[in-house]
Design a protein around this motif. Sequence first.
Motif, PDB file in Angstrom:
ATOM      1  N   GLU A 126      32.889  28.340  12.225  1.00 15.32           N
ATOM      2  CA  GLU A 126      32.650  26.812  12.502  1.00 15.32           C
ATOM      3  C   GLU A 126      31.650  26.428  11.235  1.00 15.32           C
ATOM      4  O   GLU A 126      31.710  25.195  10.705  1.00 15.32           O
ATOM      5  N   ALA A 158      32.919  33.738  15.238  1.00 16.36           N
ATOM      6  CA  ALA A 158      33.254  32.125  15.407  1.00 16.36           C
ATOM      7  C   ALA A 158      31.932  31.145  14.909  1.00 16.36           C
ATOM      8  O   ALA A 158      32.526  30.026  14.314  1.00 16.36           O
ATOM      9  N   LYS A 159      30.916  31.447  15.045  1.00 12.37           N
ATOM     10  CA  LYS A 159      29.869  30.612  14.577  1.00 12.37           C
ATOM     11  C   LYS A 159      29.959  30.563  13.033  1.00 12.37           C
ATOM     12  O   LYS A 159      29.574  29.348  12.634  1.00 12.37           O
ATOM     13  N   LEU A 197      36.434  30.687   4.728  1.00 12.92           N
ATOM     14  CA  LEU A 197      37.339  30.225   6.141  1.00 12.92           C
ATOM     15  C   LEU A 197      38.807  30.821   5.962  1.00 12.92           C
ATOM     16  O   LEU A 197      39.335  31.181   7.071  1.00 12.92           O
ATOM     17  N   HIS A 242      25.104  35.120  10.866  1.00 13.43           N
ATOM     18  CA  HIS A 242      26.105  35.066  11.891  1.00 13.43           C
ATOM     19  C   HIS A 242      26.890  36.013  11.887  1.00 13.43           C
ATOM     20  O   HIS A 242      27.306  36.745  13.004  1.00 13.43           O
ATOM     21  N   ALA A 302      33.636  25.718   8.050  1.00 12.09           N
ATOM     22  CA  ALA A 302      34.659  24.692   8.236  1.00 12.09           C
ATOM     23  C   ALA A 302      33.667  23.210   8.046  1.00 12.09           C
ATOM     24  O   ALA A 302      34.401  22.430   7.717  1.00 12.09           O
ATOM     25  N   ARG A 303      32.599  23.336   8.237  1.00 17.01           N
ATOM     26  CA  ARG A 303      31.762  22.010   8.246  1.00 17.01           C
ATOM     27  C   ARG A 303      31.370  21.814   6.646  1.00 17.01           C
ATOM     28  O   ARG A 303      30.899  20.658   6.359  1.00 17.01           O
TER      29      ARG A 303
END
Length: 291
Positions: free
Chosen positions: A130, A126-127, A144, A119, A133-134
Amino acid sequence: MSDPVNSSAASVDAQSPLSSDGAQADGAAATGTLNADGTVMVDPDTGLAIDATATTQSNGLLGDFTSLPVIEQVDRAGVVGWVLAAMALIGLVVFFYKLVGFLRRGVFADGFVKDVENHLSSGNEAKAAELLARRRHPAARIGLSGMTLPVNSAQDREAASDLIAARARKEIDGLNGGLRIMSAIAVLSPLLGLLGTVMGMIEAFQRMEGAGSRIDPSVLSGGIWLALLTTAIGLVVAIPATAFHMWMQGVIGRAAATMEDVCTLVVNRGELPQKSLSRVSNLTELRHAAE
């Protein structure tokens, strides 16, 4: 003329304990233990009747526990044996505590680094954020937080690298918690076992000295194998503790390497798209040259 007295009934009445109001305590024999004179045995502390059946049952449970093979051998080893057993219990508690902590932090799920790199190489921050964050991995939390830091200039990248490294050290310190206890158990348990063996050998030879010329070989052999028992227990405790310690160190080392990879990607995320384009152009030139 008075009625004849039933001797059997009188004997039964005489043997029956009386309550404070003179009535017979019919349930006393069922709930308490009788003295020789027929009165109920009373606990002086609580004032309640003593139940010999319950006492016998509790003693039986304790005897069943101490008659287990492992407990019996530990009890034969004496004080050193019980100390080693306590160390083994502490080691098991620390191991399961660390295992649950690793699972809750997602330390074993570290396969997201390649996706983050893809990414960031494509310029899609942004990806990447994300995806981080998961994840529950400590490296994901550090990455992050690093995504919010500017990395446009060399000074910004250096400052971001220092901040991310400081956070990574805190995470590693948290993962290392409890390892010293496991290391101490692995080191001290064989030494305690050896100490118990030496003490047992001293006691066995003291018995030989006290026996004089009437030495019984069974006394010496029994003292020796009881002395060696502490060394065996110490090794039984030390070997798993050493294995658990080495395994946990390996897990923490792998997590630290993952943190380092993620930190490197986050700090240099501004240059990754350019390197990706350069790599693609080099591959295109190689294909044209091959044609």
